[in-house]
Design an enzyme around this catalytic site. Sequence first.
Site, mmCIF file in Angstrom:
data_model
loop_
_atom_site.group_PDB
_atom_site.id
_atom_site.type_symbol
_atom_site.label_atom_id
_atom_site.label_comp_id
_atom_site.label_asym_id
_atom_site.label_seq_id
_atom_site.Cartn_x
_atom_site.Cartn_y
_atom_site.Cartn_z
ATOM 1 N N HIS A 122 39.562 42.098 40.481
ATOM 2 C CA HIS A 122 39.838 42.111 41.924
ATOM 3 C C HIS A 122 40.879 41.021 42.239
ATOM 4 C CE1 HIS A 122 39.363 41.701 46.239
ATOM 5 N NE2 HIS A 122 38.793 42.901 46.232
ATOM 6 N N GLU A 165 44.682 48.334 45.418
ATOM 7 C CA GLU A 165 44.401 47.509 46.592
ATOM 8 C C GLU A 165 45.569 46.569 46.844
ATOM 9 O OE1 GLU A 165 39.960 47.033 47.473
ATOM 10 O OE2 GLU A 165 40.436 45.603 45.909
HETATM 11 P P1 PGA Z 1 38.648 45.024 52.977
HETATM 12 O O1 PGA Z 1 38.495 44.564 51.443
HETATM 13 O O2 PGA Z 1 38.082 46.415 53.080
HETATM 14 O O3 PGA Z 1 37.864 44.021 53.761
HETATM 15 O O4 PGA Z 1 40.104 45.012 53.290
HETATM 16 C C1 PGA Z 1 38.743 45.457 50.395
HETATM 17 C C2 PGA Z 1 38.493 44.800 49.063
HETATM 18 O O5 PGA Z 1 38.838 43.621 48.900
HETATM 19 O O6 PGA Z 1 37.959 45.430 48.141
#
Ligand code: PGA
Length: 243
Positions: free
Chosen positions: A91, A160
Amino acid sequence: MKKKLIGGNWKLMCDKETLNMTKRLNNNDFTNVDAFIAVPALYLPIAQNMFPSDIALAAQDLSEYKSGPYTGEISARMLKDMGVVYVLVGHSERRINFGESCEKVAKKLQRCLENGLKPVLCIGESEKCRNRGEYLEFLKSQLKESLGSVRDSNIDIAYEPVWAIGKNEMASEIKIKEVAENIQKWMEELRLRGRIIYGGAVNKDNVGKIAKIELIDGVLVGGASLTEEFSEISKTLGDSANR
Ligand code: PGA
């Protein structure tokens, strides 16, 4: 068609109340999708007992080591023993705040596969990288390096963009689609099977749009997974698969 995947990521933003909230999630909203919530390691055993039956247990991280004198670490084997099914690997918050290199991420991925855990490999570019127009090169090398020598495997990839995480607005559909098309191409080159999911400001109002994007087979949800909104997001995603 691949079954859609919805993941929740509670990060360091939850408490006992959040665990209690899961009793109010509607299991029916999760039956048409593969679903998980990634909780802090300390909460894993209790979450296991509280989650609706169609939400799988997930960890937010794991050790790169199998075992040994590594105080404070949690191994893939331990996660497996506690009933964990999915694990977030790489992540951006770990990469950025804890200096997690692609090399480290690759070791963690390997530990997951050795232990029958399902890794969700996260990749994403920073705002600077996007603005410089170098994001596709960056994402390709981040993906490749995070895999190490892993090939011929089933790994779900979460795209992401760092600049959308925790913000009010998701990345535009055009931007997500462009990256998803490229990820699919790279996955073929790297002989990977698995779903491509999107994460970054996903909520009940925009998930319908995301579900319509070709090649996107699910979502990773941070902030909105801490409340009952998670049920609504899952229902919309599941319903979109039936259309
Ligand atoms: P968020 O986070 O939905 O709060 O933008 C997504 C993530 O970090 O997996």
